[in-house]
Scaffold this motif. Sequence first.
Motif: not given
Length: 199
Positions: A81-93
């Motif tokens: 889950l943490g990695s999923a949110f990290m990927a969301l962060s990168m994608a929406l930067k």
Amino acid sequence: MKEIISYLENVLRELESNKDRLNALDAAIGDGDHGTNVVRGFQAVLSQKHLFTNESSIDKDLMVCATQLMSKIGGSSGPLLGSAFMALSMALKGKTTFTNQDIAQALQMSIERIQALGKSRGGEKTMLDALIPAAQALQHASALLDLNIAYDAATKGANDTISMLATKGRASYLGERSIGHMDPGACSISLIFKGLAGK
């Protein structure tokens, strides 16, 4: 659009009210603590809400989520889950407004991160079986940020795991006995979307 904290508060309420159900699902094919773990993770996220920018920097807000989920949720769910949110962060930067396509693409990045970390794919009785259809549904939604359609797709995906044979994680040790039980990770993804949709 609501502030991200409001969305997260809705998610936490859904997870808290279903904690015992998630633990029971996990007890059938795992350790029996999935509900307790995901609730603790999102409680930790909201304990840091003073760090949130209220979406002026959505990537920073999502990184707060990622850090807390990774550190507070036990077992494999925390890193996933943490990695999923990290990927969301990168994608929406850098984004301050979002389209369905933006969110769907961000979710796809999350899916790819989970697949790489868990060496898994759809159809193996994991959280991906709820997350993948949710992303696909949102990508084709006609209404802007139609989280209801994503929730419906995630719920169907979670229900579909009941008939699946687990081939990943602790549930895979049960072999054929894993069939007939809903995957708790897929169920929690469905509940997260339910909270996001404000159901």
